[in-house]
Scaffold this motif. Structure first.
Motif, short mmCIF file in Angstrom:
data_model
loop_
_atom_site.label_atom_id
_atom_site.label_comp_id
_atom_site.label_asym_id
_atom_site.label_seq_id
_atom_site.Cartn_x
_atom_site.Cartn_y
_atom_site.Cartn_z
N ILE A 171 0.84 -1.19 0.00
CA ILE A 171 0.00 0.00 0.00
C ILE A 171 0.89 1.25 0.00
CG2 ILE A 171 -1.98 1.11 1.09
CD1 ILE A 171 -2.45 -1.90 0.49
N GLU A 172 0.58 2.13 -0.92
CA GLU A 172 1.36 3.38 -1.02
C GLU A 172 1.08 4.27 0.18
OE1 GLU A 172 0.63 5.46 -4.68
OE2 GLU A 172 1.58 7.29 -3.88
N VAL A 173 2.14 4.80 0.76
CA VAL A 173 2.01 5.71 1.91
C VAL A 173 2.85 6.97 1.65
CG1 VAL A 173 1.55 3.92 3.64
CG2 VAL A 173 3.92 4.56 3.14
N PRO A 174 2.49 8.07 2.32
CA PRO A 174 3.32 9.27 2.18
C PRO A 174 4.57 9.17 3.04
CG PRO A 174 1.48 9.69 3.66
CD PRO A 174 1.31 8.28 3.17
N GLN A 175 5.51 10.03 2.75
CA GLN A 175 6.77 10.06 3.54
C GLN A 175 6.47 10.19 5.04
OE1 GLN A 175 10.11 9.96 2.31
NE2 GLN A 175 10.76 9.91 4.44
N GLU A 176 5.39 10.95 5.38
CA GLU A 176 5.05 11.20 6.79
C GLU A 176 4.67 9.93 7.53
OE1 GLU A 176 5.16 13.87 4.13
OE2 GLU A 176 3.09 13.13 4.16
N HIS A 177 4.41 8.83 6.81
CA HIS A 177 4.07 7.57 7.46
C HIS A 177 5.23 7.09 8.34
CE1 HIS A 177 2.12 3.54 7.70
NE2 HIS A 177 3.37 3.09 7.70
N PHE A 178 6.45 7.44 7.94
CA PHE A 178 7.64 6.91 8.62
C PHE A 178 8.10 7.86 9.73
CE2 PHE A 178 7.87 5.36 4.18
CZ PHE A 178 7.59 4.04 4.44
N VAL A 179 8.73 7.27 10.73
CA VAL A 179 9.28 8.06 11.83
C VAL A 179 10.54 8.76 11.32
CG1 VAL A 179 10.29 7.95 14.13
CG2 VAL A 179 8.39 6.42 13.52
N PRO A 180 10.60 10.08 11.47
CA PRO A 180 11.81 10.76 11.01
C PRO A 180 13.04 10.21 11.72
CG PRO A 180 10.10 12.34 11.62
CD PRO A 180 9.63 10.99 12.07
N GLN A 181 14.12 10.08 10.98
CA GLN A 181 15.34 9.55 11.59
C GLN A 181 15.86 10.52 12.64
OE1 GLN A 181 18.32 7.53 9.03
NE2 GLN A 181 16.91 8.20 7.43
N GLY A 182 16.42 9.95 13.70
CA GLY A 182 16.99 10.77 14.75
C GLY A 182 15.98 11.11 15.82
N SER A 183 14.70 10.71 15.62
CA SER A 183 13.70 11.03 16.65
C SER A 183 13.48 9.83 17.56
CB SER A 183 12.38 11.44 16.02
OG SER A 183 11.87 10.39 15.25
#
Ligand code: 3VV
Length: 183
Positions: A171-183
């Protein structure tokens, strides 16, 4: 492409896809994005924590991504003793993880970001510790945010016997689906 010669069913065995992992009528023929791998890797921004392929994932599978030929993505990994299920043989869940990575990679080559919605696996032959597992995956259709993907794993060389076949829906997801690195 809509199919792969390597997707052919063995006599007496169905192909990997079930009705839920078969593209519906009217699904679009997948088109690999120009530089899709580059887009995908840019989205991941050098992230190396992936259990499947990350070099920072100490206990991961360390899957090595290869190239893409005629829409078919290849990668491989080596079965280590910590991957065992039954003595001497690779655990089925480890092989499912490897198929998830390969099928996911084939979806990402469309130029978008995808997560696994459904993953189906058929185990055809045991895979021994020490084996190099050669994976191939290809997209069979796109329907809205859903990418339908199939793949297989072979041992004894890239053209050796098929040990695992898989089919999935990503399923296609937006970049915001992922936890930003370093957080
Ligand atoms: C030179 C070579 C170089 C090669 C380079 C390669 C580069 C790339 C390499 C590597 C790439 C990375 C590879 C990664 C591989 C591993 C992937 C994973 O492990 S992902 C983690 C596990 N999966 C999750 O965590 C998802 C958990 N689920 C969710 O987050 C949500 O359920 C989500 C986002 C999937 C959907 O939620 P909503 O709210 O956004 O959307 P809604 O409306 O529910 O679904 C959208 C459409 O999808 C269908 N759908 C949703 N779930 C489905 C399912 N389980 N099965 C089938 N369809 C499903 C729905 O029916 C709907 O379809 P309708 O638009 O109505 O037609």
């Amino acid at each position: 492409m809509t199919s792969s010669p390597s997707a052919a069913s063995s006599p007496g065995r169905p192909g990997p896809a079930s009705p839920r992992t078969t593209p519906p009528p009217g699904a679009a023929t997948p088109e690999l994005a120009e530089g899709g791998a580059v887009v995908a890797l840019a989205s991941l921004a050098g992230f190396e924590g992936c259990f499947g392929c990350g070099t920072d994932a100490e206990n991961g599978l360390r899957i090595r991504h290869g190239g893409v030929v005629d829409g078919v993505m290849t990668c491989e990994f080596t079965v280590r003793k910590e991957h065992q299920g039954a003595p001497g043989f690779c655990h089925g869940g480890v092989l499912a993880t490897a198929m998830d990575e390969a099928l996911g990679g084939a979806a990402w080559l469309l130029g978008n970001r995808y997560v696994t919605g459904r993953l189906e696996t058929d185990y055809l032959a045991p895979v021994p510790v020490g084996a190099d597992v050669h994976l191939r995956a290809w997209c069979t259709g796109v329907d809205g945010r859903k990418a339908f993907v199939e793949g297989e794993a072979r041992t004894g060389g890239p053209d050796g016997p098929v040990a695992v076949r898989a089919a999935g829906v990503f399923i296609e997801v937006p970049q915001e689906h992922f936890v930003p690195q370093g957080s």
